[in-house]
Design a protein around this motif. Structure first.
Motif, mmCIF file in Angstrom:
data_model
loop_
_atom_site.group_PDB
_atom_site.id
_atom_site.type_symbol
_atom_site.label_atom_id
_atom_site.label_comp_id
_atom_site.label_asym_id
_atom_site.label_seq_id
_atom_site.Cartn_x
_atom_site.Cartn_y
_atom_site.Cartn_z
ATOM 1 N N PHE A 158 -8.937 3.113 -1.745
ATOM 2 C CA PHE A 158 -7.663 3.009 -1.037
ATOM 3 C C PHE A 158 -7.129 1.598 -1.301
ATOM 4 N N HIS A 185 0.831 -1.215 0.000
ATOM 5 C CA HIS A 185 0.000 0.000 0.000
ATOM 6 C C HIS A 185 0.855 1.251 0.000
ATOM 7 N N GLY A 210 -11.153 9.269 7.662
ATOM 8 C CA GLY A 210 -10.480 10.555 7.875
ATOM 9 C C GLY A 210 -11.229 11.754 7.302
HETATM 10 C C1 87F Z 1 0.765 9.271 1.632
HETATM 11 C C2 87F Z 1 1.970 8.742 2.048
HETATM 12 C C3 87F Z 1 1.994 7.515 2.671
HETATM 13 C C4 87F Z 1 -2.715 8.404 1.635
HETATM 14 C C5 87F Z 1 -0.407 8.566 1.837
HETATM 15 O O1 87F Z 1 -7.819 7.779 4.068
HETATM 16 C C6 87F Z 1 0.846 6.793 2.878
HETATM 17 C C7 87F Z 1 -0.365 7.313 2.455
HETATM 18 O O2 87F Z 1 -1.662 5.507 3.192
HETATM 19 C C8 87F Z 1 -1.602 6.601 2.642
HETATM 20 N N1 87F Z 1 -1.599 9.086 1.435
HETATM 21 N N2 87F Z 1 -2.747 7.191 2.237
HETATM 22 C C9 87F Z 1 -4.039 6.538 2.429
HETATM 23 C C10 87F Z 1 -4.634 6.885 3.755
HETATM 24 C C11 87F Z 1 -5.727 5.964 4.108
HETATM 25 C C12 87F Z 1 -6.549 6.286 5.346
HETATM 26 N N3 87F Z 1 -5.799 6.448 6.555
HETATM 27 C C13 87F Z 1 -6.530 6.769 7.756
HETATM 28 C C14 87F Z 1 -7.517 7.392 5.164
HETATM 29 C C15 87F Z 1 -8.243 7.898 6.355
HETATM 30 C C16 87F Z 1 -7.490 7.882 7.624
#
Ligand code: 87F
Length: 552
Positions: free
Chosen positions: A252, A129, A308
């Motif tokens: 996601f 991911h 989130g």
């Molecule tokens: C950027 C850098 C590293 C989004 C990122 O939407 C990791 C990530 O995992 C990453 N940008 N995301 C997805 C986030 C998913 C999720 N996390 C918890 C949410 C809501 C709150």
């Protein structure tokens, strides 16, 4: 009045943010600076510096920059993509926090705090991911002049920080459900042009991370949270959003499915993801070893969700409601709901007016209304009106000598400019009902505008022309990832023609993506049911779902 006495902060050329300065200037910079100064000698020009300065439809990106800085919501900072949230915007975030925090507590969610920093090893637990996101991760590599033995990442989101602890805390079905939330900042080193509130490198959010024994419980919570997000936008910010599910391509990647609420900015025709609530399935519990013993003493993997909501909320609200005079704030979140302005007259004792105005403010406050008295003597009423209009205060109450005689005050609504004389005895009831009316009519107006910007498109030939009208499109779609990829590519190629428009923030170019598969399409539009005969608007396969597509 001297420059320093201007009632609001004005933005000089030097203060214009770097990302704006980098844009090719239409007028040579030195010339423009001189023009601004020269013009500011006239009363009108000085006034203009205290409004949005430019029409919302004239140059949307300049309008936005002017509004957020001059209303004292945002100040710029010497790191690109980072902004100061001043009290005028931060208190809106506090209102959102207070509502949402109260609601999730009713669902049994508890707040906690996890560290800001994450080791490389933990961050990579979940390599698949993180892969696509890796370029956005910011790293700490030094303390003072010496290199750290291992670089440490700053949280971009907290799955890899929280789930190792979840593994330790969850042993038995009796430890479930586990429902934690944190209100924190995160850092994502965006490469696209930063936009205050909408796309900043550091932002504030809440991230909820929950674990359940069964998929049913997880599924139920996903939509409960989504419903709360919708209420934040619609009940607090008066911004309509569409609830839906993301396509395979847009979900996601680490999760099972993603639910979303999608907003819309009519001025540039762009859709915007307003918040997401994910069902992670058992993907993360597998990777992090979050296992429990069920009632039959058998080992099982936890079902997880994450969700989130960010300070993007504030940017969307500004873009949807603001006008040529500045911000227009919905009463539920306005830091000041009513501003009272005494109208001093030459031959009238100002102390009497002050007393009356103060009394009005006290009565409003006692009734629970956020009221403010503007009794500054170095500004005239016109300057005060401009100032509070720029800041978006929902109601202005004027108290003048004639009003005293008649035992009335004058109400003026920010959202529609309507003025009304109100008997002193009716002050509180009218203030309350007017604030309620403003809240309702702002959502109604925005919903009408959003609905009028939705085109029903059943064949490709109507797709780009609809997007070019600044519309989003409700289409019968096959739900096949390859088809979405083809739509993205083809829409990008066919829209390149409009590139010049991009200059003014009315960016009518760019690929269209699926925004969501609406949960209740009938609430948006009366569309015919999808049958076996219905074709996908783009590829002629059989269509599965009415889907919203748009530029983002
Ligand atoms: C950027 C850098 C590293 C989004 C990122 O939407 C990791 C990530 O995992 C990453 N940008 N995301 C997805 C986030 C998913 C999720 N996390 C918890 C949410 C809501 C709150």
């Amino acid at each position: 009045m001297s420059e320093s006495q201007q009632p609001t902060t004005t933005t000089t050329q030097q203060q214009v943010p770097k990302e704006k300065r980098e844009k090719a200037p239409k007028v040579p910079k030195e010339k423009k600076e001189k023009e601004v100064k020269d013009q500011a000698k006239t009363k009108e020009a000085r006034d203009k510096l205290n409004t949005a300065g430019v029409g919302k439809e004239e140059d949307f990106s300049e309008w936005y920059t002017n509004v957020i800085t001059r209303s004292e919501m945002i100040d710029y900072y010497d790191i690109s993509g980072c902004y100061i949230l001043r009290p005028w915007s931060y208190s809106i975030w506090e209102q959102i926090q207070s509502f949402f925090d109260g609601e999730i507590k009713k669902l049994g969610v508890q707040n906690a705090y996890f560290p800001l920093l994450v080791s490389e090893k933990a961050l990579n637990t979940e390599e698949d991911h993180i892969e696509g996101f890796a370029p956005e991760v910011a790293w700490v590599t030094k303390s003072g002049k010496s290199n750290l033995s291992e670089p440490i990442a700053i949280r971009p989101t907290s799955e890899t920080i929280m789930y190792p602890a979840y593994k330790n805390w969850i042993r038995s079905h009796r430890d479930l459900p586990l429902k934690l939330n944190q209100w924190v900042n995160v850092v994502r080193w965006e490469f696209k042009r930063p936009v205050p509130f909408l796309r900043s490198r550091e932002f504030l959010w809440q991230e909820g991370h929950t674990a359940f024994a069964t998929k049913e419980e997880a599924d139920k919570e996903v939509l409960q949270i989504l419903r709360l997000y919708k209420r934040v936008y619609e009940e607090l910010l008066a911004v309509p959003v569409v609830e839906g599910l993301k396509s395979e391509k847009e979900k996601f990647a680490g999760g099972l499915y993603t639910s979303t609420i999608e907003g819309f900015i009519p001025t540039n025709g762009r859709a915007i993801q307003a918040a997401t609530s994910h069902c992670l399935g058992q993907n993360f519990s597998k990777m992090f070893g979050i296992e429990f013993e069920d009632e039959n003493n058998a080992k099982a993997l936890a079902w997880q969700n994450s969700w989130g909501l960010t300070t993007r909320t504030i940017g969307v609200m500004i873009m949807v409601h603001g006008d040529d005079k500045g911000l227009v704030l919905p009463p539920r979140i306005a830091p000041i709901q009513v501003v009272v302005v005494p109208l001093y007259f030459k031959d009238f004792d100002s102390a009497i007016l002050d007393k009356k105005a103060d009394e009005v403010v006290q009565r409003l406050k006692e009734a629970g209304i956020r009221a403010h008295l503007d009794n500054r003597t170095n500004y005239n009423p016109r300057q005060k009106y401009i100032h509070w209009e720029l800041k978006g205060v929902p109601i202005r109450v004027e108290v003048g000598p004639k009003d005293l005689e008649k035992d009335v005050v004058m109400f003026c609504r920010r959202d529609n400019g309507v003025k009304e004389s109100v008997a002193n005895a009716d002050l509180i009831t009218t203030a309350k009902s007017t604030l309620d009316n403003i809240q309702v009519s702002m959502l109604e107006r925005a919903t009408k505008q959003r609905n009028e910007s939705i085109s029903i498109v059943t064949q490709w030939s109507d797709f780009i022309p609809s997007l070019d009208k600044r519309h989003i499109c409700l289409v019968p779609w096959c739900d096949v990832p390859d088809c979405e990829e083809a739509i993205k590519k083809r829409s990008n190629e066919e829209s390149l023609k409009q590139k010049e428009e991009a200059e003014k923030g009315f960016c009518l170019t760019g690929a269209a993506k699926s925004l969501c598969i609406p949960l209740k399409v009938e609430e948006l539009r009366d569309v015919p049911a999808i049958t076996n005969e219905t074709r996908c608007f783009a590829c002629e396969r059989s269509a599965k779902k009415w889907t919203l597509y748009g530029r983002i």
